[in-house]
Design a protein around this motif. Structure first.
Motif, short mmCIF file in Angstrom:
data_model
loop_
_atom_site.label_atom_id
_atom_site.label_comp_id
_atom_site.label_asym_id
_atom_site.label_seq_id
_atom_site.Cartn_x
_atom_site.Cartn_y
_atom_site.Cartn_z
N ALA A 1 0.83 -1.21 0.00
CA ALA A 1 0.00 0.00 0.00
C ALA A 1 0.86 1.26 0.00
N VAL B 1 2.21 1.65 -3.65
CA VAL B 1 1.26 1.85 -4.74
C VAL B 1 0.35 3.06 -4.53
N ASP B 2 -0.22 3.19 -3.34
CA ASP B 2 -1.27 4.19 -3.12
C ASP B 2 -0.87 5.27 -2.12
N TRP C 1 -10.77 4.88 0.73
CA TRP C 1 -11.24 4.33 -0.54
C TRP C 1 -11.58 2.85 -0.34
N LEU D 1 -11.42 -1.20 -1.91
CA LEU D 1 -10.75 -2.17 -2.78
C LEU D 1 -11.66 -3.37 -3.00
N ASP E 1 -8.59 10.67 -4.14
CA ASP E 1 -8.77 9.26 -4.44
C ASP E 1 -7.41 8.59 -4.52
N ARG E 2 -7.42 7.31 -4.85
CA ARG E 2 -6.16 6.55 -4.86
C ARG E 2 -5.16 7.08 -5.86
N ALA E 3 -5.65 7.71 -6.91
CA ALA E 3 -4.75 8.26 -7.93
C ALA E 3 -4.23 9.63 -7.56
#
Length: 284
Positions: free
Chosen positions: A98, A101-102, A155, A157, A279-281
């Motif tokens: 995590a 990536v995020d 968020w 998953l 958000d995750r992006a």
């Protein structure tokens, strides 16, 4: 004066170093140690656990820091004891994947906009103790079992069961499985339980490997070593999603969490608000 002792305490706690506090206030190290001991006697609690190599806040010390850090640092700024470049540390823990990536990229975005902040990151799949391990914030996947924590959702998953085609072919099976067929297959598991349907735990009966890293689980599943439960975005290439009758994996929410009794410094609250607004992006 109690104010001066609290200022010294805040400096030691922020840096986890008596030497750094002595340097900041330009006083002998022995005086810092004596003043902290006098503060502990005055309050009737132990604030630090000290060894020859490490300084760690006790639970009482962590609570005192939460209460006094913001006002003490504001007074020090006004008095000129700290410099304009003074930095505040936020100690964060999250799963390694995590972070990569995020969460990590979002933390860097926040750091870019806040030069006064420095991060101390601990990547681990274990749930660290906020007080014993001196953690400010943790990023954890739900469902959360500790009701004493304050949790803010970030968020969601989506998870699926998956396997390599070679594993299914070896057992003469396709991607649509009865529950008994699925449980007969070798399974790749982590510390996280398999949660299905309405928060029911599904216990694999044929565990092939226990791998506490999702990327390693993904690689092992791709090699045909077993079935796995993975985020949907990781099921690609030589992995097929499985549909198991009577066992649908639940979606899992990512939370930022901290102890309910803790008073958060303003810079930590700012980070929580920043993470929750994206958000995750990283898009607001």
């Amino acid at each position: 004066m109690i104010y001066n002792d609290l200022a010294l305490f805040t400096a030691v706690a922020r840096n986890l170093s008596f030497s750094a506090a002595a340097q900041q206030f330009d006083i002998p190290l022995s005086r810092v140690s004596r003043r902290i001991a006098e503060l502990e006697d005055h309050l009737g609690v132990k604030l630090f656990e000290r060894t020859t190599r490490k300084v760690r806040l006790t639970e009482e010390g962590r609570r005192l820091l939460d209460r006094c850090q913001d006002p003490i640092e504001a007074l020090l700024d006004l008095s000129g004891v700290t410099e304009d470049t003074h930095r505040r540390t936020i100690r964060v823990t999250a799963a390694p994947l995590a972070l990569r990536v995020d969460i990590g990229p979002l933390l860097l975005d926040f750091a870019q906009s806040r030069p006064d902040i420095t991060f101390d990151l601990t990547p681990t799949n274990a749930n660290l103790d906020f007080f014993r391990d001196n953690i400010d914030l943790a990023f954890r996947l739900g469902p959360l079992g500790d009701s004493s924590l304050v949790a803010r959702k970030l968020w969601t998953l989506t998870y699926d069961f998956c396997a390599a085609p070679k594993l299914l072919e070896k057992h003469g099976l396709g991607p649509d499985l009865a529950l008994a067929q699925f449980l007969d297959l070798p399974a790749l598991v982590t510390r996280q339980p398999w949660i299905v349907n309405r928060n029911e735990s599904l216990d694999p009966t044929n565990i092939a490997h226990e791998l506490d890293d999702l990327e390693l689980v993904q690689k092992a599943a791709t090699l045909g070593l077993g079935t796995a439960l993975l985020p949907r975005e990781m099921i690609k290439g030589d992995l097929l999603p499985l549909r198991v009758k009577g066992a649908t994996p639940i979606d899992r929410d990512m939370f930022v969490v901290y102890p309910g009794k803790r008073l958060l410094p303003s810079h930590t609250r700012d980070l929580i608000d920043f993470m929750a607004s994206r958000d995750r992006a990283g898009t607001p």
